[in-house]
Design a protein around this motif. Structure first.
Motif, short mmCIF file in Angstrom:
data_model
loop_
_atom_site.label_atom_id
_atom_site.label_comp_id
_atom_site.label_asym_id
_atom_site.label_seq_id
_atom_site.Cartn_x
_atom_site.Cartn_y
_atom_site.Cartn_z
N GLU A 56 -4.05 -12.75 -6.93
CA GLU A 56 -3.05 -11.68 -6.86
C GLU A 56 -3.41 -10.62 -7.89
OE1 GLU A 56 1.80 -11.04 -7.07
OE2 GLU A 56 0.96 -13.00 -7.52
N VAL A 82 -1.22 -7.12 -4.57
CA VAL A 82 -2.19 -7.32 -3.50
C VAL A 82 -2.65 -8.78 -3.58
CG1 VAL A 82 -4.40 -6.62 -2.53
CG2 VAL A 82 -2.93 -4.92 -3.65
N HIS A 113 7.19 -6.30 1.89
CA HIS A 113 5.81 -6.54 2.27
C HIS A 113 5.37 -5.43 3.21
CE1 HIS A 113 5.36 -10.48 0.40
NE2 HIS A 113 6.67 -10.55 0.59
N SER A 158 -6.33 -9.46 3.19
CA SER A 158 -5.40 -9.20 2.09
C SER A 158 -4.00 -8.90 2.62
CB SER A 158 -5.88 -8.02 1.24
OG SER A 158 -5.80 -6.82 1.98
N SER A 159 -3.04 -8.91 1.72
CA SER A 159 -1.70 -8.42 2.03
C SER A 159 -1.18 -7.66 0.83
CB SER A 159 -0.76 -9.55 2.43
OG SER A 159 -0.67 -10.50 1.41
N THR A 160 -0.29 -6.70 1.08
CA THR A 160 0.18 -5.81 0.04
C THR A 160 1.70 -5.75 0.08
OG1 THR A 160 -1.80 -4.47 0.33
CG2 THR A 160 0.00 -3.47 -0.89
N ALA A 169 3.16 -2.96 -7.46
CA ALA A 169 2.46 -3.26 -6.22
C ALA A 169 1.69 -4.55 -6.44
CB ALA A 169 1.51 -2.13 -5.84
#
Length: 141
Positions: free
Chosen positions: A77, A125, A47, A54-56, A123
Motif C-alpha cells: 500500500e 494505492v 474506492h 492496482s486499486s486506488t 490517497a
C-alpha cells in the motif's frame, strides 16, 4: 462505487481515458463522514478505481478519528497524505505525518493512521488490486 479498468468492451459508449483523472480535493469536499462512524472511528473511504494490477481509494479522516492497526497479507500500500496532520503507525514506530508525506507499506507490515489532529485527506494505492469482496486486512492489537 469503484470503477473497473479496462471497461467492459461490450458497452455501447466508447471509454474516455480522461475518466481516470480525479481531483482529490474536490472529491474530498463531497465526502462526509456519516453519523454512524465506521468501526467507531471518524472516517470515510471512497474506492475509485480497480485495475488488474492496482486499486486506488481516497479517504477522509475527521479530527480525532483513526483506524485500527492492521496489515495486508497480499498487498503493498502506498499512502499519499494530501491534506491535514496526524499520527501514523508503521511497524512498531509512530510518526507525525502531514500533507505531502508519502508512506510505503509493504505487505505484512502493521500500519494505521492512528489519530487525525486535523481533517486528513489521503490517497491509497494498493497493489495488486484490492478486492473489496475478499478484504485482505488483518487487524491487530
Amino acid at each position: 462505487m469503484t470503477k473497473v479498468y479496462p471497461p467492459d468492451r461490450s458497452e455501447a459508449v466508447a471509454f474516455d481515458p480522461t475518466a481516470l483523472i480525479a481531483n482529490a480535493a474536490a472529491l474530498a469536499e463531497t465526502l462526509r463522514v456519516p453519523e454512524t462512524f465506521h468501526s467507531g472511528k471518524r472516517l470515510i473511504v471512497e474506492h475509485l478505481w480497480r485495475t488488474p494490477h492496482s486499486s486506488t481509494a481516497i479517504a477522509v479522516i475527521e479530527p480525532g478519528g483513526g483506524l485500527r492497526p492492521h496489515f495486508h497479507q497480499r498487498h503493498d500500500e502506498i499512502i499519499i497524505f494530501l491534506d491535514g496532520e496526524g499520527h501514523f503507525r508503521i511497524g512498531d514506530e509512530v510518526r507525525s505525518v502531514k500533507a505531502r508525506d508519502v508512506v510505503v507499506v509493504p505487505a505484512g507490515v502493521v500500519h494505521t493512521t492512528l489519530y487525525a489532529e486535523t481533517r486528513i485527506v489521503l490517497a491509497a494505492v494498493f497493489s495488486p488490486g484490492f478486492d473489496l469482496d475478499v478484504e485482505d486486512r488483518v487487524y491487530v492489537d
